[in-house]
Design an enzyme around this catalytic site. Structure first.
Site, PDB file in Angstrom:
ATOM      1  N   TYR A  58      40.405  32.019 -10.176  1.00 28.89           N
ATOM      2  CA  TYR A  58      39.523  33.072 -10.684  1.00 28.89           C
ATOM      3  C   TYR A  58      40.299  34.075 -11.520  1.00 28.89           C
ATOM      4  O   TYR A  58      41.526  34.095 -11.513  1.00 28.89           O
ATOM      5  CB  TYR A  58      38.797  33.766  -9.535  1.00 28.89           C
ATOM      6  N   GLU A 105      54.004  42.412  -3.098  1.00 27.76           N
ATOM      7  CA  GLU A 105      52.967  43.033  -3.930  1.00 27.76           C
ATOM      8  C   GLU A 105      51.906  43.590  -3.006  1.00 27.76           C
ATOM      9  O   GLU A 105      52.011  43.486  -1.776  1.00 27.76           O
ATOM     10  CB  GLU A 105      52.358  42.001  -4.892  1.00 27.76           C
ATOM     11  N   LEU A 133      51.755  37.320  -7.770  1.00 29.13           N
ATOM     12  CA  LEU A 133      50.926  37.043  -8.933  1.00 29.13           C
ATOM     13  C   LEU A 133      51.498  37.725 -10.174  1.00 29.13           C
ATOM     14  O   LEU A 133      51.887  38.894 -10.114  1.00 29.13           O
ATOM     15  CB  LEU A 133      49.503  37.554  -8.689  1.00 29.13           C
ATOM     16  N   LYS A 162      46.404  32.164  -9.231  1.00 28.84           N
ATOM     17  CA  LYS A 162      45.330  33.079  -8.804  1.00 28.84           C
ATOM     18  C   LYS A 162      44.162  32.270  -8.233  1.00 28.84           C
ATOM     19  O   LYS A 162      43.181  31.988  -8.905  1.00 28.84           O
ATOM     20  CB  LYS A 162      44.875  33.956  -9.970  1.00 28.84           C
TER      21      LYS A 162
END
Length: 294
Positions: free
Chosen positions: A33, A182, A207, A149
């Site tokens: 996505y 993250e 990511l 992702k």
């Protein structure tokens, strides 16, 4: 909430949109996505977002559902039909529908494409940014390819839930060596003691954020040094400033980590400067140039 959602060739009203019960995105999280910001009817960094979508599909050998030009047209139509001036576009591509079975070898599937757009409040987001947010650190329990992702977001759901239970807005994920990878839905940054913007270097562990990359460009143009190097929670506690980056919140000041105030306990001047400059430097493509027709 989106009023009109595109699913596999059709624009449907929210309550009527759906996918097959054996879609692999539903059954296996076999899906990727993207989230693209809409800012004053403009798509922010669409080229980089669609580049990343293509990379995610390639890494998982998911066939593209259509050409990029066709996909861009659907994005524009979805934004127009929902009359969104400020908000987000959500794109999802699944491997497709087939009888439930783990192997994908030999399956010639037609991918599922979903596109939605919804409005968000810029003033509400700016109000939050003016005060800053709190984050908590939690163990990173995700799989080994966080650079793709995918919709396999259960660890992020659990991390966000833990953060909210602690009265925080976001969770910063900590790997087995004690380094922050993250945020649950963002990239994590600090302004260190040497006045360098510091964020973890890219790898399979995190990511490659689009807002992250554009911010690196912005920092370069404004003369602020960026170092891509991991930091731990202790280093974050003593940072001069901290913030998150994401498409949905751009640059969001962090003023507290694990009950430790960062800097003065208010959004820092460098963070606010970058937040103000961001949209002036990002790629902006008009997303709604004509009146919508249903």
């Amino acid at each position: 909430m989106s009023r009109i959602i595109y699913v596999n060739g059709h624009y449907r009203r929210y309550g009527e949109a759906g996918v097959h019960v054996e879609d692999r995105g539903l059954q296996f999280a076999d899906s990727v996505y993207e989230v693209i910001e809409i800012y004053n009817t403009q798509l922010i960094d669409p080229t980089r977002h669609l580049d990343r979508l293509e990379r995610s599909m390639n890494e998982l050998s998911i066939s593209p559902p259509m050409s990029r030009s066709a996909l861009s047209h659907i994005i524009e139509q979805t934004v127009r039909r929902n009359r969104v001036h400020n908000g987000i576009v959500y794109l999802q591509v699944t491997r497709g529908t087939a009888p439930r079975d783990f192997p994908i070898n030999g399956k010639d599937l037609s991918p599922t494409l979903i596109c939605s757009a919804r409005a968000t409040s810029r003033s509400a987001r700016d109000s939050i940014a003016a005060k800053g947010i709190s984050v908590v650190s939690v163990p990173d329990i995700r799989w080994g390819r966080c650079d793709i992702k995918t919709v396999m977001l259960l660890p992020a759901v659990l991390a966000k839930s833990s953060a909210h239970q602690a009265g925080a807005s976001e969770a910063w994920l900590v790997d087995t060596d004690g380094w922050i990878t993250e945020g649950a839905s963002s990239n994590a940054w600090i302004l260190n003691q040497d006045y360098e913007l510091q964020t973890r270097s890219l790898s399979h562990a995190l990511l490659p954020g689009i807002t992250r990359q554009t911010l690196i460009d912005v920092a370069g143009k404004t003369g602020i040094l960026v170092v891509e190097r991991a930091f731990n929670a202790k280093q974050a506690y003593t940072a001069k400033e901290a913030f998150n980056t994401s498409a949905s919140a751009t640059i969001m000041p962090v003023v507290r980590i694990d009950e430790q105030s960062i800097g003065s306990g208010t959004p820092g001047p460098i963070t606010l400067k970058l937040r103000q400059a961001f949209h002036h430097h990002a790629e902006r493509i008009p997303a709604s140039a004509r009146p919508a027709k249903y």
